[in-house]
Structures are given as structure tokens and as C-alpha cells.
Design a protein around this motif. Structure first.
Motif, PDB file in Angstrom:
ATOM      1  N   THR A 171       0.820  -1.182  -0.091  1.00  0.00           N
ATOM      2  CA  THR A 171      -0.080   0.193  -0.121  1.00  0.00           C
ATOM      3  C   THR A 171       0.785   1.356  -0.125  1.00  0.00           C
ATOM      4  OG1 THR A 171      -0.186  -0.423   2.539  1.00  0.00           O
ATOM      5  CG2 THR A 171      -2.026  -1.181   1.151  1.00  0.00           C
ATOM      6  N   HIS A 172       0.506   2.252  -1.097  1.00  0.00           N
ATOM      7  CA  HIS A 172       1.505   3.308  -1.090  1.00  0.00           C
ATOM      8  C   HIS A 172       1.049   4.678  -0.682  1.00  0.00           C
ATOM      9  CE1 HIS A 172       5.310   5.080  -2.434  1.00  0.00           C
ATOM     10  NE2 HIS A 172       5.507   3.982  -3.189  1.00  0.00           N
ATOM     11  N   SER A 173      -0.160   4.923  -0.719  1.00  0.00           N
ATOM     12  CA  SER A 173      -0.975   5.871  -0.191  1.00  0.00           C
ATOM     13  C   SER A 173      -2.216   5.967   0.264  1.00  0.00           C
ATOM     14  CB  SER A 173      -0.815   7.067  -1.363  1.00  0.00           C
ATOM     15  OG  SER A 173      -1.600   6.570  -2.656  1.00  0.00           O
ATOM     16  N   CYS A 174      -2.940   6.762   0.823  1.00  0.00           N
ATOM     17  CA  CYS A 174      -4.266   6.760   1.478  1.00  0.00           C
ATOM     18  C   CYS A 174      -4.862   8.078   1.308  1.00  0.00           C
ATOM     19  CB  CYS A 174      -4.140   6.255   2.856  1.00  0.00           C
ATOM     20  SG  CYS A 174      -3.081   7.080   4.006  1.00  0.00           S
ATOM     21  N   ASP A 181     -15.791  10.552   3.298  1.00  0.00           N
ATOM     22  CA  ASP A 181     -16.484   9.241   3.748  1.00  0.00           C
ATOM     23  C   ASP A 181     -15.913   7.849   3.337  1.00  0.00           C
ATOM     24  OD1 ASP A 181     -17.383   9.639   1.238  1.00  0.00           O
ATOM     25  OD2 ASP A 181     -19.499   9.204   1.433  1.00  0.00           O
ATOM     26  N   GLN A 182     -15.039   8.140   2.583  1.00  0.00           N
ATOM     27  CA  GLN A 182     -14.271   7.014   2.174  1.00  0.00           C
ATOM     28  C   GLN A 182     -12.625   7.201   2.108  1.00  0.00           C
ATOM     29  OE1 GLN A 182     -16.115   5.863  -1.818  1.00  0.00           O
ATOM     30  NE2 GLN A 182     -16.941   4.042  -0.868  1.00  0.00           N
ATOM     31  N   VAL A 183     -11.978   6.188   1.876  1.00  0.00           N
ATOM     32  CA  VAL A 183     -10.345   6.276   1.688  1.00  0.00           C
ATOM     33  C   VAL A 183      -9.858   5.456   0.570  1.00  0.00           C
ATOM     34  CG1 VAL A 183      -8.179   6.337   2.795  1.00  0.00           C
ATOM     35  CG2 VAL A 183     -10.150   6.912   4.223  1.00  0.00           C
ATOM     36  N   ILE A 184      -9.203   6.281  -0.309  1.00  0.00           N
ATOM     37  CA  ILE A 184      -8.787   5.233  -1.426  1.00  0.00           C
ATOM     38  C   ILE A 184      -7.248   5.067  -1.369  1.00  0.00           C
ATOM     39  CG2 ILE A 184      -8.569   5.252  -3.993  1.00  0.00           C
ATOM     40  CD1 ILE A 184     -11.440   5.829  -3.065  1.00  0.00           C
ATOM     41  N   VAL A 185      -6.834   3.649  -1.299  1.00  0.00           N
ATOM     42  CA  VAL A 185      -5.534   3.184  -0.957  1.00  0.00           C
ATOM     43  C   VAL A 185      -4.967   2.563  -2.310  1.00  0.00           C
ATOM     44  CG1 VAL A 185      -4.279   1.663   0.553  1.00  0.00           C
ATOM     45  CG2 VAL A 185      -6.349   3.016   1.396  1.00  0.00           C
ATOM     46  N   PRO A 186      -4.182   3.391  -3.009  1.00  0.00           N
ATOM     47  CA  PRO A 186      -3.589   2.454  -4.124  1.00  0.00           C
ATOM     48  C   PRO A 186      -2.472   1.499  -3.547  1.00  0.00           C
ATOM     49  CG  PRO A 186      -3.448   4.839  -4.436  1.00  0.00           C
ATOM     50  CD  PRO A 186      -3.761   4.757  -3.189  1.00  0.00           C
ATOM     51  N   ASP A 187      -2.747   0.262  -4.181  1.00  0.00           N
ATOM     52  CA  ASP A 187      -1.789  -0.900  -3.461  1.00  0.00           C
ATOM     53  C   ASP A 187      -0.912  -1.307  -4.884  1.00  0.00           C
ATOM     54  OD1 ASP A 187      -0.541  -3.441  -2.742  1.00  0.00           O
ATOM     55  OD2 ASP A 187      -2.391  -3.679  -1.673  1.00  0.00           O
ATOM     56  N   LEU A 188       0.520  -1.037  -4.867  1.00  0.00           N
ATOM     57  CA  LEU A 188       1.464  -1.176  -5.863  1.00  0.00           C
ATOM     58  C   LEU A 188       1.600  -2.430  -6.130  1.00  0.00           C
ATOM     59  CD1 LEU A 188       4.816   0.762  -6.645  1.00  0.00           C
ATOM     60  CD2 LEU A 188       4.772  -1.707  -6.177  1.00  0.00           C
ATOM     61  N   GLY A 189       1.441  -3.471  -4.855  1.00  0.00           N
ATOM     62  CA  GLY A 189       1.933  -4.612  -5.106  1.00  0.00           C
ATOM     63  C   GLY A 189       0.859  -5.548  -5.653  1.00  0.00           C
ATOM     64  N   ALA A 190      -0.498  -5.077  -5.495  1.00  0.00           N
ATOM     65  CA  ALA A 190      -1.559  -6.033  -6.003  1.00  0.00           C
ATOM     66  C   ALA A 190      -2.196  -5.271  -7.227  1.00  0.00           C
ATOM     67  CB  ALA A 190      -2.514  -5.948  -4.586  1.00  0.00           C
ATOM     68  N   ASP A 191      -1.638  -4.406  -7.696  1.00  0.00           N
ATOM     69  CA  ASP A 191      -2.402  -3.603  -8.790  1.00  0.00           C
ATOM     70  C   ASP A 191      -3.903  -3.423  -8.358  1.00  0.00           C
ATOM     71  OD1 ASP A 191      -0.110  -3.535 -10.781  1.00  0.00           O
ATOM     72  OD2 ASP A 191      -0.445  -5.357 -11.148  1.00  0.00           O
ATOM     73  N   LYS A 192      -4.124  -2.718  -7.330  1.00  0.00           N
ATOM     74  CA  LYS A 192      -5.457  -2.419  -7.158  1.00  0.00           C
ATOM     75  C   LYS A 192      -5.794  -1.013  -6.271  1.00  0.00           C
ATOM     76  CE  LYS A 192      -9.065  -4.720  -4.528  1.00  0.00           C
ATOM     77  NZ  LYS A 192      -9.810  -5.880  -4.047  1.00  0.00           N
TER      78      LYS A 192
END
Length: 377
Positions: A171-174, A181-192
Motif C-alpha cells: 500500500t503506497h498512499s491513502c 466518507d471513504q479512503v482510497i488506497v493504491p496498492d502497488l503490489g496488488a495492482d489495485k
């Protein structure tokens, strides 16, 4: 008559600019805490020049920063590079003296905390840990201090498309959604792009949304994420593929609308996308490239569709632009060149989106994050 009104408006705007101080907070990688810490500068709103104001010393690797909504507190991801040794630190800022003072710190739930975000209430801080692929939530006391993490959510499975980088999750950012009301979390390792619902009234505020994410292109390595000012669109810089993805954001869900290169056609290897931001007027998007490029990719944003058209590239006059930011007015764009120890300030053409260098500070040890905020004098 019109000329008189415009003249009066110009005087009012000039007065308001003079009545504000634009502080720049500089995080850095300083593994020997005695060397440096968090530096504070003043940005001249007319010329773009930076003047040093203060230093909060003896802070270990304050690599990523964020500011509370009221501007009184600052939070830093402080990497330790030892198992479970990372932390999130809090500071109080005196806008009169320009001094930053350490308050306290709490464990981050990992060794490599890389990003912190603050809820609009100022009562919660969220952190992303890269190595352990975890997201942590902290409640904040009235004095800005952090409580121990209320919640740590950890992920393990990577996409394995690029084995040496994606064997496990990272996980690289939040990033909070526009309504918080939401948090988006780019996951570099999971491509998601992981999506969490956020309830500030709950003891454990984070819960996976349903569906809990948006797939990124295979092997792309999503890194940083930014919403458009109109709240309808969002953009992600993908570190490993040298690309940017555009999304429509509606009812808490992301849907892909475009994937576009962040590099010139002649660049075919060595991609290392880093940071991404939309201009405050919503007309342009900027993305930083490290690796073989060391530039800022500039895109025009279609006002109705949210799609991107590349309009140019700007060298950062340095090495490894890990992070950059725009001032609140959108007049200036500031870049931290981490490996060449410099900060460069560009003036932004609001009509074309193009950038021109106006100042450069050298000899700043490993700058990794820049945050700018205006304070009333």
C-alpha cells in the motif's frame, strides 16, 4: 466604470495576498536524525522565491507530511527501516513565529510508513505502510497529539505480475474522498485501488467498501492518487508502467475511463512514476516521473469527460522528483528533487498549463515531501 471596478478588485486581491503568509513544510529522508528534520520556508506569493524560516530538528526520516484542516497541526510518516519500527508523528505549528514543535508519535504498524492523510474534522489521521501493506487509523486529541492506532488493516497477496516488486501487497498512499466518507488506497503490489468506507464516529472507522476496490492495469503498480476539484473524476500515477489512469467517481465507486502514458514516446524503459496533482482550477493535471526522465508530465483535462491530453513535459532541473505540490492559488508548482538535494519553484501558465522555473534552492538534504498552506497574518 469597468476599468475603475477592475482596478479596485486588483487592489483588493493584492491586499489579501499580502495579508497572508504562504508557509512551505519540507519533509526529508534523514536517517541520521541529528543532520536535519522538518524545514519550514516562506513562499513569496509574487516572485516564487523561498526564504528559510525555521527547522524542527532531530526528526528521523519525516518522509511524508500532511496538515490538519485548521493548519495548527502537522503529521509526518517517519520511516525507521526496521521491522515494525515506523511511526507517525504529530507537531504543532505557530504561524506567527513560523516554528514547528514536536508533540508525540505512535507506531505506524510497519517499518515503512509512506503516506498520511487527515480527516476534515481534524479528529482522525490515516496512514499507509508500504512494506507490510497495512493501513492504520489514529484518533487525534484536542491538543493535536495522536492516540495509539485504533485500527490496523493488513494485506499480503500481491498480483505477482512483476515478481520482484509484486510478490506481496504494498500500500503506497491513502487519500480521503471529497466527502471524507471513504479512503482510497493504491496498492502497488496488488495492482489495485483499495476502497474503504470511513465512519468518523466509530471506534474503528475503516471498513472495506463493497466492492472493495478497482483493478489497475496488470503490472502497473498504482502509487499516488488525486481527485479532481469537481469531485467527479480521479487520477492515479502508476509507478512501474509509466502511466496515468483516469477514473470516474460516482456513488463511492471508481470506473476506468482512460489509461495514458506519462512519458515521451522515446522513453521505453526505466519508468518510475511518483506523484500526481490536479490544478486548483481543474483544467490541468500534473504527474512526476523519476527514473530516466526527471520531469513533470502536463495534461489538459476535458471538463466534461475527465479525459487527459498531454500538452508537454517539464524538466525538474534535478534528480528524482519524488513529490511536488501546487500552492493554494495554483500560481506556483514546487518540486522536491530528492537525490539532487533541491527544491525548484515553477510559475504556472493558467491558460496553457505549462511551467517556467522562477527559483531554485540547493543543498537541502534529501527533500521528499512538500506541503504549502496560506495563513492569515
Amino acid at each position: 466604470m469597468l476599468k475603475s471596478i477592475l482596478s479596485s478588485l486588483f487592489v483588493i486581491v493584492a491586499f489579501l495576498l499580502q495579508a497572508q503568509t504562504y508557509y512551505v513544510f519540507v519533509g526529508a529522508y534523514v536517517p541520521n536524525a541529528a543532520d536535519q528534520g522538518i524545514n519550514v520556508y516562506v513562499l513569496d506569493a509574487n516572485t516564487g522565491q523561498l526564504q528559510h524560516k525555521s527547522l524542527c530538528p532531530n526528526q528521523l526520516n519525516p518522509s511524508y507530511l500532511n496538515i490538519s484542516p485548521n493548519g495548527k497541526y502537522l503529521y509526518a510518516a517517519t520511516e525507521a527501516r526496521v521491522p515494525k519500527g515506523g511511526s507517525v508523528s504529530s507537531y504543532v505549528f505557530d504561524s506567527i513565529s513560523g516554528k514547528l514543535t514536536f508533540i508525540n508519535k505512535q507506531i505506524s504498524g510497519g517499518e515503512n510508513p509512506v503516506y498520511v492523510s487527515v480527516h476534515k474534522s481534524g479528529q482522525w489521521v490515516v496512514n499507509a505502510n508500504y512494506s507490510e501493506a497495512s493501513v492504520s487509523a489514529y484518533s487525534v486529541n484536542a491538543n493535536g497529539s495522536l492516540n495509539p492506532p485504533s485500527q490496523v488493516l493488513q494485506y499480503t497477496e500481491g498480483s505477482k505480475v512483476v515478481q520482484d516488486r509484486q510478490a506481496i501487497a504494498h500500500t503506497h498512499s491513502c487519500v480521503f474522498s471529497p466527502k471524507y466518507d471513504q479512503v482510497i488506497v493504491p496498492d502497488l503490489g496488488a495492482d489495485k485501488l483499495r476502497i474503504f468506507n470511513f465512519d468518523p464516529k466509530a471506534k474503528e472507522p475503516l471498513s472495506p467498501a463493497n466492492p472493495d476496490g478497482q483493478a489497475s492495469p496488470a503490472g502497473s503498480g498504482p502509487r499516488h492518487f488525486a481527485f479532481h476539484p469537481n469531485q467527479k473524476f480521479a487520477y492515479c500515477i502508476e509507478e512501474m508502467s509509466g502511466t496515468v489512469s483516469a477514473y470516474r467517481y460516482k456513488k463511492g465507486k471508481l470506473s476506468s475511463i482512460q489509461n495514458i502514458p506519462a512519458h515521451p514516446q522515446e522513453i521505453t524503459t526505466g519508468f518510475s512514476g511518483a506523484d500526481i496533482h490536479a490544478s486548483p482550477d481543474g483544467r490541468f493535471l500534473y504527474a512526476s516521473n523519476r527514473g530516466n526522465e526527471n520531469n513533470i508530465a502536463i495534461y489538459a483535462i476535458h471538463p466534461g469527460k475527465g479525459t487527459l491530453t498531454n500538452v508537454g513535459y517539464q524538466t525538474t532541473f534535478g534528480n528524482h522528483p519524488r513529490n511536488f505540490t501546487l500552492d493554494p492559488t495554483g500560481k506556483f508548482l514546487l518540486v522536491a528533487n530528492m537525490l539532487s538535494n533541491s527544491i525548484v519553484v515553477f510559475k504556472r501558465d493558467v491558460q496553457t498549463g505549462l511551467l517556467s522555473k522562477v527559483s531554485m534552492l540547493e543543498g537541502i538534504l534529501s527533500p521528499s515531501c512538500l506541503k504549502v498552506r496560506a495563513y492569515q497574518n
